[in-house]
Write a protein that holds these residues in place. Structure first.
Motif, PDB file in Angstrom:
ATOM      1  N   UNK A  26       0.758  -1.237   0.000  1.00  0.00           N
ATOM      2  CA  UNK A  26       0.000   0.000   0.000  1.00  0.00           C
ATOM      3  C   UNK A  26       0.787   1.286   0.000  1.00  0.00           C
ATOM      4  N   UNK A  27       2.128   1.218  -0.070  1.00  0.00           N
ATOM      5  CA  UNK A  27       2.959   2.419  -0.041  1.00  0.00           C
ATOM      6  C   UNK A  27       3.720   2.570  -1.356  1.00  0.00           C
ATOM      7  N   UNK A  28       3.933   3.834  -1.768  1.00  0.00           N
ATOM      8  CA  UNK A  28       4.607   4.089  -3.043  1.00  0.00           C
ATOM      9  C   UNK A  28       5.996   3.468  -3.090  1.00  0.00           C
ATOM     10  N   UNK A  29       6.692   3.444  -1.976  1.00  0.00           N
ATOM     11  CA  UNK A  29       8.080   2.976  -2.001  1.00  0.00           C
ATOM     12  C   UNK A  29       8.199   1.472  -1.760  1.00  0.00           C
ATOM     13  N   UNK A  30       7.085   0.745  -1.716  1.00  0.00           N
ATOM     14  CA  UNK A  30       7.159  -0.720  -1.660  1.00  0.00           C
ATOM     15  C   UNK A  30       7.286  -1.208  -3.099  1.00  0.00           C
ATOM     16  N   UNK A  31       8.390  -1.847  -3.423  1.00  0.00           N
ATOM     17  CA  UNK A  31       8.843  -1.912  -4.819  1.00  0.00           C
ATOM     18  C   UNK A  31       8.056  -2.854  -5.724  1.00  0.00           C
ATOM     19  N   UNK A  32       7.185  -3.694  -5.203  1.00  0.00           N
ATOM     20  CA  UNK A  32       6.500  -4.639  -6.095  1.00  0.00           C
ATOM     21  C   UNK A  32       5.598  -3.935  -7.107  1.00  0.00           C
ATOM     22  N   UNK A  33       5.042  -2.779  -6.751  1.00  0.00           N
ATOM     23  CA  UNK A  33       4.202  -2.085  -7.733  1.00  0.00           C
ATOM     24  C   UNK A  33       5.055  -1.560  -8.886  1.00  0.00           C
ATOM     25  N   UNK A  34       6.323  -1.274  -8.613  1.00  0.00           N
ATOM     26  CA  UNK A  34       7.208  -0.810  -9.691  1.00  0.00           C
ATOM     27  C   UNK A  34       7.782  -1.978 -10.473  1.00  0.00           C
ATOM     28  N   UNK A  35       7.875  -3.153  -9.837  1.00  0.00           N
ATOM     29  CA  UNK A  35       8.124  -4.373 -10.609  1.00  0.00           C
ATOM     30  C   UNK A  35       7.003  -4.564 -11.619  1.00  0.00           C
ATOM     31  N   UNK A  36       5.760  -4.394 -11.174  1.00  0.00           N
ATOM     32  CA  UNK A  36       4.624  -4.506 -12.092  1.00  0.00           C
ATOM     33  C   UNK A  36       4.728  -3.470 -13.208  1.00  0.00           C
ATOM     34  N   UNK A  37       5.025  -2.232 -12.841  1.00  0.00           N
ATOM     35  CA  UNK A  37       5.158  -1.162 -13.835  1.00  0.00           C
ATOM     36  C   UNK A  37       6.234  -1.518 -14.871  1.00  0.00           C
ATOM     37  N   UNK A  38       7.409  -1.927 -14.391  1.00  0.00           N
ATOM     38  CA  UNK A  38       8.494  -2.281 -15.310  1.00  0.00           C
ATOM     39  C   UNK A  38       8.107  -3.458 -16.197  1.00  0.00           C
ATOM     40  N   UNK A  39       7.396  -4.421 -15.633  1.00  0.00           N
ATOM     41  CA  UNK A  39       6.963  -5.572 -16.424  1.00  0.00           C
ATOM     42  C   UNK A  39       5.918  -5.177 -17.462  1.00  0.00           C
ATOM     43  N   UNK A  40       5.059  -4.219 -17.139  1.00  0.00           N
ATOM     44  CA  UNK A  40       4.092  -3.728 -18.121  1.00  0.00           C
ATOM     45  C   UNK A  40       4.815  -3.067 -19.297  1.00  0.00           C
TER      46      UNK A  40
END
Length: 436
Positions: free
Chosen positions: A168-182
């Motif tokens: 739930x936080x911007x700096x928790x990196x899994x959402x950016x893993x998702x972004x990079x994978x997209x």
């Protein structure tokens, strides 16, 4: 600052223009699912008290499997996942899919900490064959753009599936893993399917400063709020519609039974630590604010049984807890605490500090709490210092928080500085919310 690289979030006099929908995003939910309900308003009432047991939420994977994997029919599938990709009876989704002839699973992609979760922060498991399934496991950590697209191409997949529990936080990196994978899936010509899971800290509000893209890193690629209040499927829609230069062919499989007011213990789902220092949902509740201490010379509690709930350093005494309690921050009190981390900062040394005790989770604001703790730590401990690499600016998304605190600003003054950008983000965020 601009909230969208496409100029869709321009702010005029504090108001935000609405951005247009992107046609590259597939229908949300299962193929036969009804249209999504109207997006809920930011000010929707909280409703019933948090934490009351109720019927279990069905995750995106639950619904995918119940539908016979129809979204993946005829595709060679690779899954981006980690130990949190589990069913209600804690079987891993990779093991379940591998044993099911209705889906053709050919690869696994591991993020930071690895597919099976054996690596600490800043580490991964590398390339190997999974002993349980024989499937090839590819390492995504540290890769983006064409380098990650090449991994997808080499794997032979047609569709990349994402199934990871966020915090739930911007700096928790899994959402950016998702972004990079997209981004990489679009470059490689692959479909991208997101299986949704609950935001463990709920989804009623977005809180805190919005990233300035001049400070973009892997702990924040794009301008979203520090506590975004969205699920991963909602974020995928936002990324695709606002930030990706070329939208990927995106499909999402929604949950059923989840409400925006729900914290994790209301879902009936098992909690699997998404990373070694996120042991409980209580950790996630405070993490969106206390992770800011990674940008200081104080311990953020790594190496203890209560990471991000215990904070401290050598030389800190009871005055910090007293000053923090004097702020009257809603929903939380602070206890004078002493602890000895077994790794990370102050390893093997006894340090003084505070422990957070959240007594009203609906009133609690993790970001204002984190700011209040930074302000009072600096005022009560002469040894306070920011990390020399200015990591605090990467975590907060700009120099604003650091410079205001250094200038002697209090929590209210610091929070006032991000309200305009936060209002802009909230207005655009509302278009991508899938649940009430």
């Amino acid at each position: 600052m601009g909230v969208s690289r496409r100029g869709l979030l321009a702010v005029a006099g504090g108001a935000v223009g609405a951005a247009g929908a992107t046609g590259a995003t597939g229908a949300v939910g299962l193929a036969a699912a009804p249209a999504a309900p109207a997006a809920p308003r930011e000010e929707a009432p909280a409703g019933a008290a948090q934490g009351a047991p109720r019927r279990r939420v069905r995750t995106g994977f639950d619904r995918l499997a119940a539908d016979g994997y129809a979204v993946l029919a005829g595709q060679r599938v690779g899954v981006v996942t980690n130990p949190t990709g589990v069913t209600a009876d804690v079987r891993h989704v990779v093991d379940v899919m591998h044993a099911d002839d209705r889906v053709r699973l050919v690869a696994v992609f591991g993020p930071e900490h690895g597919f099976r979760g054996t690596a600490q922060a800043g580490g991964s498991e590398g390339r190997y064959d999974d002993p349980a399934t024989g499937l090839p496991v590819y390492d995504t950590y540290g890769r983006s753009g064409q380098a990650l697209a090449d991994v997808f191409t080499a794997s032979g997949v047609d569709t990349v599936v994402f199934d990871i529990q966020d915090a739930g936080a911007r700096f928790y990196t899994y959402i950016w893993t998702m972004y990079d994978c997209m981004v990489a899936a679009e470059l490689a010509g692959k479909r991208f399917v997101v299986l949704d899971r609950p935001n463990p800290v709920g989804g009623r509000a977005a809180l805190g400063p919005v990233l300035d893209r001049a400070y973009a890193t892997f702990v924040g690629r794009e301008p979203i709020a520090q506590v975004h209040g969205m699920t991963v499927a909602e974020l995928a829609g936002l990324f695709n519609g606002e930030f990706l230069a070329r939208p990927v062919h995106l499909e999402t499989v929604r949950m059923s039974g989840w409400r925006r007011r729900d914290l994790f213990d209301a879902t009936g789902l098992p909690w699997v630590p998404p990373s070694p220092n996120m042991p409980t949902p209580d950790t996630a509740l405070v993490y969106g604010g206390t992770c800011l201490f990674e940008g200081t010379n104080l311990s953020e509690g790594r190496g203890t049984t209560r990471p991000f709930e215990l904070l401290g350093a050598e030389g800190v005494d009871r005055r910090w807890a007293q000053a923090a309690n004097a702020l009257g921050l809603p929903g939380v009190v602070f206890r004078e605490a002493y602890f000895a981390p077994v790794f990370s900062k102050f390893q093997g040394k006894t340090v003084g500090g505070v422990q957070l005790h959240v007594h009203d989770r609906e009133a609690f604001d993790p970001v204002r709490t984190g700011i209040g703790l930074l302000v009072t730590a600096k005022r009560t401990w002469s040894g306070f210092a920011w990390r020399p690499d200015r990591w605090i600016d990467k975590l907060t998304g700009s120099t604003t928080v650091r410079t205001l605190i250094d200038a002697g600003a209090g929590p209210d003054e610091v929070a006032a500085a991000w309200q305009r950008d936060l209002a802009a983000f909230r207005a655009v965020r509302a278009k991508y919310l899938l649940y009430r």
